[in-house]
Motif scaffolding. Structure first.
Motif, PDB file in Angstrom:
ATOM      1  N   LEU A  43      38.239  34.547  34.415  1.00 42.85           N
ATOM      2  CA  LEU A  43      38.798  35.872  34.635  1.00 42.85           C
ATOM      3  C   LEU A  43      40.313  35.840  34.514  1.00 42.85           C
ATOM      4  CD1 LEU A  43      36.764  37.024  37.778  1.00 42.85           C
ATOM      5  CD2 LEU A  43      36.421  37.757  35.413  1.00 42.85           C
ATOM      6  N   ASP A  44      40.870  36.787  33.780  1.00 48.75           N
ATOM      7  CA  ASP A  44      42.310  37.043  33.836  1.00 48.75           C
ATOM      8  C   ASP A  44      42.490  38.173  34.861  1.00 48.75           C
ATOM      9  OD1 ASP A  44      42.976  35.060  31.978  1.00 48.75           O
ATOM     10  OD2 ASP A  44      42.733  36.396  30.279  1.00 48.75           O
ATOM     11  N   ALA A  45      42.673  39.408  34.393  1.00 44.94           N
ATOM     12  CA  ALA A  45      42.666  40.539  35.319  1.00 44.94           C
ATOM     13  C   ALA A  45      41.278  40.644  35.946  1.00 44.94           C
ATOM     14  CB  ALA A  45      43.019  41.823  34.585  1.00 44.94           C
ATOM     15  N   PHE A  46      41.231  40.770  37.269  1.00 47.79           N
ATOM     16  CA  PHE A  46      39.945  40.749  37.946  1.00 47.79           C
ATOM     17  C   PHE A  46      39.114  41.969  37.576  1.00 47.79           C
ATOM     18  CE2 PHE A  46      37.128  41.785  41.530  1.00 47.79           C
ATOM     19  CZ  PHE A  46      36.350  40.636  41.500  1.00 47.79           C
ATOM     20  N   ASP A  47      37.889  41.701  37.152  1.00 46.13           N
ATOM     21  CA  ASP A  47      36.914  42.740  36.846  1.00 46.13           C
ATOM     22  C   ASP A  47      35.558  42.181  37.203  1.00 46.13           C
ATOM     23  OD1 ASP A  47      35.217  44.669  35.869  1.00 46.13           O
ATOM     24  OD2 ASP A  47      35.759  44.394  33.760  1.00 46.13           O
ATOM     25  N   ALA A  48      34.968  42.674  38.275  1.00 45.92           N
ATOM     26  CA  ALA A  48      33.691  42.140  38.735  1.00 45.92           C
ATOM     27  C   ALA A  48      32.606  42.259  37.677  1.00 45.92           C
ATOM     28  CB  ALA A  48      33.257  42.858  40.009  1.00 45.92           C
ATOM     29  N   GLY A  49      32.703  43.265  36.821  1.00 44.66           N
ATOM     30  CA  GLY A  49      31.700  43.466  35.779  1.00 44.66           C
ATOM     31  C   GLY A  49      32.075  42.861  34.438  1.00 44.66           C
ATOM     32  N   HIS A  50      33.037  41.936  34.434  1.00 42.43           N
ATOM     33  CA  HIS A  50      33.519  41.379  33.170  1.00 42.43           C
ATOM     34  C   HIS A  50      32.395  40.682  32.407  1.00 42.43           C
ATOM     35  CE1 HIS A  50      36.121  39.506  30.245  1.00 42.43           C
ATOM     36  NE2 HIS A  50      35.705  38.304  30.603  1.00 42.43           N
ATOM     37  N   VAL A  51      32.297  40.984  31.119  1.00 45.58           N
ATOM     38  CA  VAL A  51      31.339  40.342  30.202  1.00 45.58           C
ATOM     39  C   VAL A  51      32.158  39.540  29.212  1.00 45.58           C
ATOM     40  CG1 VAL A  51      29.494  40.699  28.532  1.00 45.58           C
ATOM     41  CG2 VAL A  51      29.719  42.249  30.485  1.00 45.58           C
ATOM     42  N   ASN A  85      43.820  47.472  40.386  1.00 45.14           N
ATOM     43  CA  ASN A  85      45.149  47.265  39.820  1.00 45.14           C
ATOM     44  C   ASN A  85      45.182  46.189  38.739  1.00 45.14           C
ATOM     45  OD1 ASN A  85      47.400  48.794  41.599  1.00 45.14           O
ATOM     46  ND2 ASN A  85      45.670  48.242  42.881  1.00 45.14           N
ATOM     47  N   GLN A  86      43.998  45.708  38.330  1.00 44.01           N
ATOM     48  CA  GLN A  86      43.897  44.683  37.286  1.00 44.01           C
ATOM     49  C   GLN A  86      44.787  43.478  37.597  1.00 44.01           C
ATOM     50  OE1 GLN A  86      44.694  47.147  33.694  1.00 44.01           O
ATOM     51  NE2 GLN A  86      42.544  46.809  33.217  1.00 44.01           N
ATOM     52  N   VAL A  87      44.687  43.013  38.828  1.00 47.10           N
ATOM     53  CA  VAL A  87      45.475  41.869  39.275  1.00 47.10           C
ATOM     54  C   VAL A  87      44.846  40.579  38.748  1.00 47.10           C
ATOM     55  CG1 VAL A  87      46.273  40.588  41.302  1.00 47.10           C
ATOM     56  CG2 VAL A  87      46.226  43.096  41.333  1.00 47.10           C
ATOM     57  N   ASP A  88      45.684  39.666  38.302  1.00 47.30           N
ATOM     58  CA  ASP A  88      45.200  38.397  37.766  1.00 47.30           C
ATOM     59  C   ASP A  88      44.552  37.572  38.881  1.00 47.30           C
ATOM     60  OD1 ASP A  88      45.685  36.497  35.185  1.00 47.30           O
ATOM     61  OD2 ASP A  88      45.697  35.332  37.034  1.00 47.30           O
ATOM     62  N   TYR A  89      43.317  37.147  38.645  1.00 47.52           N
ATOM     63  CA  TYR A  89      42.521  36.499  39.686  1.00 47.52           C
ATOM     64  C   TYR A  89      43.119  35.159  40.100  1.00 47.52           C
ATOM     65  CZ  TYR A  89      38.358  34.750  42.140  1.00 47.52           C
ATOM     66  OH  TYR A  89      37.494  34.245  43.079  1.00 47.52           O
ATOM     67  N   THR A  90      43.368  34.292  39.143  1.00 46.19           N
ATOM     68  CA  THR A  90      43.861  32.950  39.462  1.00 46.19           C
ATOM     69  C   THR A  90      45.258  33.005  40.068  1.00 46.19           C
ATOM     70  OG1 THR A  90      42.531  31.996  37.680  1.00 46.19           O
ATOM     71  CG2 THR A  90      44.365  30.666  38.506  1.00 46.19           C
ATOM     72  N   ARG A  91      46.159  33.802  39.484  1.00 41.61           N
ATOM     73  CA  ARG A  91      47.524  33.892  39.981  1.00 41.61           C
ATOM     74  C   ARG A  91      47.571  34.476  41.386  1.00 41.61           C
ATOM     75  NH1 ARG A  91      52.021  33.564  36.988  1.00 41.61           N
ATOM     76  NH2 ARG A  91      52.980  35.241  38.208  1.00 41.61           N
ATOM     77  N   CYS A  92      46.760  35.484  41.635  1.00 38.63           N
ATOM     78  CA  CYS A  92      46.779  36.136  42.942  1.00 38.63           C
ATOM     79  C   CYS A  92      46.405  35.153  44.051  1.00 38.63           C
ATOM     80  CB  CYS A  92      45.834  37.331  42.952  1.00 38.63           C
ATOM     81  SG  CYS A  92      45.824  38.248  44.516  1.00 38.63           S
ATOM     82  N   CYS A 103      50.741  43.152  41.885  1.00 34.79           N
ATOM     83  CA  CYS A 103      49.974  44.395  42.012  1.00 34.79           C
ATOM     84  C   CYS A 103      50.855  45.596  41.693  1.00 34.79           C
ATOM     85  CB  CYS A 103      49.426  44.502  43.434  1.00 34.79           C
ATOM     86  SG  CYS A 103      48.342  45.910  43.703  1.00 34.79           S
ATOM     87  N   LEU A 104      50.397  46.480  40.829  1.00 37.18           N
ATOM     88  CA  LEU A 104      51.163  47.682  40.493  1.00 37.18           C
ATOM     89  C   LEU A 104      51.356  48.577  41.712  1.00 37.18           C
ATOM     90  CD1 LEU A 104      49.598  48.616  37.025  1.00 37.18           C
ATOM     91  CD2 LEU A 104      51.891  47.693  37.455  1.00 37.18           C
ATOM     92  N   ASP A 105      50.327  48.671  42.538  1.00 37.98           N
ATOM     93  CA  ASP A 105      50.399  49.492  43.742  1.00 37.98           C
ATOM     94  C   ASP A 105      50.928  48.618  44.886  1.00 37.98           C
ATOM     95  OD1 ASP A 105      50.094  51.196  45.865  1.00 37.98           O
ATOM     96  OD2 ASP A 105      48.021  51.757  45.399  1.00 37.98           O
ATOM     97  N   ARG A 106      52.244  48.435  44.921  1.00 36.88           N
ATOM     98  CA  ARG A 106      52.830  47.541  45.917  1.00 36.88           C
ATOM     99  C   ARG A 106      52.602  48.029  47.348  1.00 36.88           C
ATOM    100  NH1 ARG A 106      56.026  46.836  41.463  1.00 36.88           N
ATOM    101  NH2 ARG A 106      56.486  44.664  40.878  1.00 36.88           N
TER     102      ARG A 106
END
Length: 488
Positions: A270-278, A363-370, A390-393
């Motif tokens: 995962l880059d940006a977290f998306d639980a439904g990522h395919v 907010n499409q936050v990067d999973y590993t970096r976060c 996170c865009l929504d600080r």
């Protein structure tokens, strides 16, 4: 004790099974082979030195052009459910088993060439692997080991300029991969659907005797084997989910009887977290999406239990399968507890985790970096670096306030907690764009230095590696255009 390829001592236990389980054949030679990459850590599993692999004489053995003394080459037979549909005969369509080595520590490792040519199970394929997919499998096999996740291993990549045709013309390569065993769920399924239950028992006895001997002294060894496979698979799924790994093609023929990560095709982290990522663009229905992987693993275990049903008590088999979900949930939450840096799990912590993942998804936050930056949170500081992911600080600040309060409640020493937390949150994973950069350098210029650099960093992904900070950066915009499929 050190060895060279031509002094390896083969035991070849799987080759002692009847020929109903495989077809003996030799690899198909490839012209003008050249070395691409070697894994020193994987070499040590066979008591081999890197220098012995780099010797010119080794190249022909590592690609299958020249036999390793004592090898017993064969392609194994299996079936499987592919995207939910049963295919009655699959088998090693582009992999050839070389045999088994016992190292100086008493461990057994099977050797297999992937891309070594056509077999009776190639199903109109050419039996080849391309350089692109070989680099991906080599790097991810070793990267998963670096992450501490059970996996097959990769010893080497040997290339050839022989053309191979996929979506476009590419060049051939062969990966020599290692595993305690390459037996899959599908090895049992093929004989269930052929109504050859004696073969199922023979294979189950082989697995128990060589890999699960603790099962032999139980009331029903076959039930104990299913219990063990269920437990190992639940733990593997927890590992995948915690690190954000997507396998991409979780067919039953890609499920290891030992609970290993097996067959690296259209995988992705995962880059940006998306639980439904395919991650697999061939997966049009999203069957193998990130958030579906635990459920698919359980579905696959049902298929295995069905294949073993004549050896099992039905009620006990159902109980084993019903144990998967609670085992998976406990293992997953234990891993997430460590990722959050919590010494103890208590009421409300799961809600804290869900709130974070929801915030990351929105907010499409990067999973590993976060998660890595959460390891740097200092409860004495008013602001934390992770908020800038996170865009929504304001929303992230609100979550962090609750998180910091929770950490303060435990009263751990900050430096100790941070150090422990970093061991649960890798700084580096094999992102698709990193693999693609290594592939492009290798394919266009025969420059394999990026493979070597990635291999070195991914061997210890929890360390800082300040000289390679760019590997931990946000993916470039072009990374979003990358797609991987079952040919990857």
């Amino acid at each position: 004790m050190t060895r060279t390829l031509d002094t390896l001592q083969f035991t070849n236990r799987f080759g002692s099974l009847p020929d109903a389980f495989y077809t003996r054949l030799a690899p198909t030679p490839l012209p003008a082979p050249y070395a691409v990459a070697f894994s020193p850590q994987a070499a040590s599993l066979l008591d081999l030195t890197l220098a012995s692999l780099q010797h010119p004489a080794a190249t022909d053995m590592l690609i299958g052009n020249r036999p390793i003394p004592g090898q017993d080459t064969l392609a194994t037979l299996y079936a499987g459910h592919q995207f939910g549909q049963f295919v009655p005969q699959l088998g090693d369509g582009r992999a050839i088993w070389l045999g088994e080595i016992q190292n100086g520590r008493g461990e057994f490792w099977e050797l297999q060439l992937k891309g070594a040519g056509e077999t009776p199970y190639s199903r109109m394929g050419d039996g080849r692997a391309v350089l692109r997919s070989s680099i991906r499998e080599f790097l991810c096999s070793e990267a998963m080991h670096g992450l501490g996740i059970p996996t097959t291993r990769a010893l080497s990549i040997i290339g050839s300029n022989e053309p191979v045709y996929r979506e476009t013309p590419e060049t051939a390569a062969v990966v020599l991969r290692l595993s305690p065993s390459f037996i899959r769920f599908g090895h049992f399924e093929v004989f269930f659907y052929r109504n050859q239950h004696d073969r199922i028992q023979q294979l189950a006895d082989f697995v128990i005797d060589h890999y699960y001997p603790h099962c032999r002294d139980t009331t029903n060894p076959y039930q104990a084997m299913l219990d063990t496979v269920t437990t190992r698979t639940a733990a593997l799924m927890a590992d995948w989910q915690a690190v954000g790994f997507c396998h991409g093609v979780m067919n039953t023929d890609n499920m290891s009887i030992l609970g290993l990560t097996l067959d690296y095709g259209p995988f992705g982290f995962l880059d940006a977290f998306d639980a439904g990522h395919v991650c697999n663009h061939s997966d049009h229905t999203g069957r193998y999406a990130y958030d579906q992987q635990p459920a698919v693993a359980l579905w696959n275990l049902h298929c295995l239990a069905q294949a073993l049903i004549t050896l099992l008590d039905k009620d006990e088999a159902i109980a084993a399968l019903q144990s998967f979900q609670p085992q998976y949930e406990a293992a997953y939450l234990a891993r997430m507890q460590r990722k959050l840096g919590l010494a103890h799990w208590q009421a409300g912590d799961e809600a804290l985790l869900v709130e974070l993942l929801t915030l990351m998804q929105t907010n499409q936050v990067d999973y590993t970096r976060c998660f890595r930056l959460l390891s740097e949170v200092d409860t004495a500081q008013p602001q934390q670096a992770v908020r800038d992911e996170c865009l929504d600080r304001p929303a992230m600040d609100a979550w962090l306030a609750g998180y910091v309060s929770r950490l303060q409640q435990e009263g751990q020493d900050t430096a100790t907690r941070q150090a422990q937390q970093r061991r649960a949150n890798p700084k580096f994973v094999l992102r698709n764009h990193l693999a693609e950069q290594a592939i492009q350098a290798a394919a266009r210029h025969q420059d394999f230095s990026e493979i070597d650099q990635l291999l070195q960093v991914l061997a210890t992904p929890y360390d800082e590696h300040p000289a390679h900070e760019h590997y931990a950066a946000h993916p470039p915009a072009w990374a979003q255009t990358l797609s991987v499929s079952c040919s990857s």
